[in-house]
Design an enzyme around this catalytic site. Structure first.
Site, PDB file in Angstrom:
ATOM      1  N   ARG A 135     -17.002   3.473   6.282  1.00  0.00           N
ATOM      2  CA  ARG A 135     -15.976   2.816   5.469  1.00  0.00           C
ATOM      3  C   ARG A 135     -14.777   2.366   6.302  1.00  0.00           C
ATOM      4  O   ARG A 135     -14.220   1.298   6.086  1.00  0.00           O
ATOM      5  CB  ARG A 135     -15.467   3.775   4.393  1.00  0.00           C
ATOM      6  CG  ARG A 135     -16.377   3.853   3.222  1.00  0.00           C
ATOM      7  CD  ARG A 135     -15.931   4.932   2.278  1.00  0.00           C
ATOM      8  NE  ARG A 135     -16.811   4.950   1.148  1.00  0.00           N
ATOM      9  CZ  ARG A 135     -16.533   4.397  -0.039  1.00  0.00           C
ATOM     10  NH1 ARG A 135     -15.376   3.862  -0.264  1.00  0.00           N
ATOM     11  NH2 ARG A 135     -17.426   4.423  -1.002  1.00  0.00           N
TER      12      ARG A 135
ATOM     13  N   TYR B  58     -28.347   7.490   4.959  1.00  0.00           N
ATOM     14  CA  TYR B  58     -28.684   6.379   5.855  1.00  0.00           C
ATOM     15  C   TYR B  58     -27.929   6.561   7.163  1.00  0.00           C
ATOM     16  O   TYR B  58     -26.879   7.215   7.196  1.00  0.00           O
ATOM     17  CB  TYR B  58     -28.338   5.014   5.220  1.00  0.00           C
ATOM     18  CG  TYR B  58     -27.013   4.950   4.518  1.00  0.00           C
ATOM     19  CD1 TYR B  58     -25.819   4.743   5.210  1.00  0.00           C
ATOM     20  CD2 TYR B  58     -26.938   5.118   3.130  1.00  0.00           C
ATOM     21  CE1 TYR B  58     -24.601   4.688   4.554  1.00  0.00           C
ATOM     22  CE2 TYR B  58     -25.708   5.069   2.461  1.00  0.00           C
ATOM     23  CZ  TYR B  58     -24.553   4.858   3.183  1.00  0.00           C
ATOM     24  OH  TYR B  58     -23.341   4.813   2.522  1.00  0.00           O
TER      25      TYR B  58
ATOM     26  N   GLU C 190       0.873  -1.193   0.000  1.00  0.00           N
ATOM     27  CA  GLU C 190       0.000   0.000   0.000  1.00  0.00           C
ATOM     28  C   GLU C 190       0.902   1.232   0.000  1.00  0.00           C
ATOM     29  O   GLU C 190       1.806   1.335   0.816  1.00  0.00           O
ATOM     30  CB  GLU C 190      -0.907  -0.048   1.245  1.00  0.00           C
ATOM     31  CG  GLU C 190      -1.628   1.244   1.568  1.00  0.00           C
ATOM     32  CD  GLU C 190      -2.503   1.792   0.429  1.00  0.00           C
ATOM     33  OE1 GLU C 190      -3.299   1.021  -0.136  1.00  0.00           O
ATOM     34  OE2 GLU C 190      -2.354   2.994   0.108  1.00  0.00           O
TER      35      GLU C 190
END
Ligand SMILES: Cc1cc2nc3c(=O)[nH]c(=O)nc-3n(C[C@H](O)[C@H](O)[C@H](O)COP(=O)(O)OP(=O)(O)OC[C@H]3O[C@@H](n4cnc5c(N)ncnc54)[C@H](O)[C@@H]3O)c2cc1C
Length: 395
Positions: free
Chosen positions: A106, A220, A33
Site C-alpha cells: 500500500r 499474494y 490531510e
C-alpha cells in the site's frame, strides 16, 4: 484574484487519485490531510483492471509496473484439504480489460500517487490539517480546519470528503440519525510475512484464496516476491468492543484463536510464519440517498465503505475520482450541477459493488452441504468461467 481551489479532505488513495483526476480536468486542488505524514498501513492491496486503467491514464503506467507485481493467476482452494477448486488465468487481463491485475504494498502505491501529485503545479498538499466542518451559502463555501498553529478557515470552490470510513465531511452533511459506522461482525487479521519463512508451495506468483467455514484467507507475494501479504477474514460474531484491547496476535495465537488447526498444513504454516497479525475490525455504513449537497460531495470510503471480499474499496474510490474529474471537466456547468452529475454517474455502480462484496463474503464462508454445493459449482464453472462472472466489474 484567482478563484478558490477545490479542497479535498483526506490524502488516502481516494483523495490523491481525485487530486490527479481533477488536475487532468484543469482544476486546481488543495489536499488537506489530518496526519502529519502521509502514510498507508503496512499491508498489501490488489488493484483490478477497472482501477488500473484509470491509473494508467493518469500517467502512472511505468510507476505501476515498477512497484506492482502481476500475479499469473488467482487460485481458489478449499481450506480444509487445500484442494484447488479453480485457477483463474489473470495474464489475459490486459488484452480483455486494458490493464493487468496487480498487487502492491500500500505504501508504494500511495507514494507513487503522491510523487505524481507533487509534480503537478495545480495540486497543493498540506499535512497536519484536519477538516472540522464547513458552511456553505449560495455563493461561498468556508471550511474550518484545525492545524498545529490553531484554527483556520479555507475558502473553497467545492469540498470533496475523501476522509475515509469515519468521515467528518459526511458527519457535517447531516444525513440524520443512524448514519454511523456499524461493525460488520467480521474481523480482518493482516500480516506481512517474509517469503522465505513461508512453505515453498505458497511462494508462487499467484493470489490464493482459501475458503473455510466462517473464515477465509487471501495471500499474494509483494514487491520482488520477498514478502507475502496475507489477510484472514473471520466471522467472529463478537461485539467489536470485546476485542478492542487486542491489537495483534502471533501466528500461533491466531491459529488457536480462530481454530485454523483444522485447516490445511501449508496454510497453517503460512499463518504461523506471521510474527504479528494485526487486528482490523470491519465496519460498514448505511447506503446514502445522495453523496452531494450543494458544493460538497463524498468519495471513496467516506461515501461507500465496503467489506473487502471483492477487493474493490480502493478501486471504487479510484473510479469515483475519474468520474468526478469528468463531471467537473464539462464546460459551462456550475460546480453544484457537476457534483450532481458525479453522483448520478457513480451511485448505482458503487452500490452494486458494495452489495456484491457483502454477498461474496457469505459465499466464501459457507458451511457443510452449502459449501459442498458451492465448491461443485466453482469446479463446474472452471477458472475462465469464474473470471467471466466478474467481467461486469473489470471492464
Ligand atoms: C483488510 C482490507 C483489505 C482490503 N483490500 C483491498 C484490495 O485488495 N483492493 C481494494 O481496492 N481495496 C481494498 N480494501 C479497501 C481499501 O483499503 C479502502 O477502500 C481504501 O483504502 C479507501 O481509501 P480512501 O482514500 O477512501 O480512505 P482512507 O484510506 O481511509 O483515507 C482517508 C484519509 O483521510 C484522512 N482524514 C480522515 N479524517 C480527516 C479529516 N477530518 N481531515 C483531513 N483528513 C482526514 C485520513 O488520515 C486518511 O489519510 C481493503 C480494506 C481492508 C480493511
Amino acid at each position: 484574484m484567482s478563484s478558490p481551489p477545490i479542497v479535498i479532505a483526506g490524502a488516502g488513495l481516494g483523495g490523491l487519485a481525485a487530486a490527479l483526476c481533477l488536475a487532468k480536468s484543469g482544476r486546481r486542488t488543495l489536499v488537506i490531510e489530518r496526519a502529519q505524514t502521509i502514510e498507508e498501513v503496512g499491508a498489501g492491496l490488489q488493484i483490478s483492471p477497472n482501477a488500473g486503467r484509470i491509473l494508467q491514464n493518469l500517467g502512472l503506467g511505468q510507476a505501476l509496473q515498477a512497484i506492482g507485481l502481476e500475479p499469473k493467476a488467482f487460485r481458489i482452494r478449499r481450506a480444509q484439504d487445500g484442494q484447488t477448486l479453480a485457477r483463474l488465468p489473470l495474464d489475459e487481463a490486459p488484452a480483455r480489460w486494458g490493464a493487468s491485475f496487480r498487487v502492491f504494498h500500500r505504501a508504494d502505491l500511495q507514494n507513487a500517487l503522491l510523487d505524481q501529485a507533487r509534480r503537478i503545479g495545480d495540486i497543493s498538499i498540506r499535512t497536519g490539517v484536519k477538516c472540522v466542518d464547513f458552511t456553505q451559502t449560495a455563493d461561498a463555501l468556508d471550511i474550518r480546519v484545525r492545524t498545529e498553529q490553531g484554527p483556520e478557515t479555507l475558502t473553497a470552490a467545492a469540498l470533496v470528503g475523501a476522509d475515509g470510513l469515519r468521515s467528518s465531511v459526511r458527519a457535517h452533511m447531516r444525513f440524520g440519525e443512524g448514519d454511523d459506522p456499524v461493525y460488520s461482525g467480521h474481523t480482518a487479521w493482516r500480516a506481512l510475512i517474509p517469503a522465505d519463512a513461508a512453505p515453498a508451495c505458497l511462494r508462487e506468483r499467484e493470489t490464493q484464496l482459501w475458503m473455510g467455514p466462517g473464515a477465509h484467507v487471501v495471500h499474494y507475494p509483494l514487491r520482488d516476491a520477498s514478502i507475502i501479504s496475507a489477510v484472514a477474514i473471520v466471522e467472529d460474531g463478537l461485539a467489536e468492543e470485546s476485542g478492542r484491547s487486542i491489537l495483534s496476535l502471533t501466528g500461533e495465537a491466531l491459529t488457536h484463536t480462530i481454530g485454523f488447526e483444522r485447516w490445511h498444513a501449508d496454510l497453517r504454516a503460512l499463518i504461523e510464519a506471521g510474527a504479528s497479525w494485526r487486528r482490523w475490525p470491519l465496519f460498514g455504513r448505511p447506503e446514502l440517498p445522495r453523496w452531494s449537497k450543494g458544493r460538497v460531495t463524498l468519495l471513496g470510503d467516506a461515501a461507500h465503505p465496503m467489506l473487502p471480499f471483492l477487493a474493490q474499496g480502493a478501486a471504487q474510490a479510484i473510479e469515483d475520482a475519474a468520474a468526478l474529474g469528468r463531471a467537473l471537466e464539462a464546460e459551462g456547468r456550475s460546480v453544484e450541477t457537476a457534483l450532481e452529475a458525479y453522483q448520478a454517474a457513480r451511485m448505482q455502480r458503487a452500490a452494486q459493488v458494495l452489495r456484491r462484496s457483502r454477498a461474496q463474503g457469505y459465499y466464501f464462508h459457507l458451511r457443510g452441504a452449502a459449501a459442498q454445493a458451492r465448491d461443485f459449482a466453482i469446479r463446474a464453472l472452471g477458472g475462465r468461467g469464474m473470471l467471466a462472472r466478474n467481467a461486469w466489474l473489470y471492464r
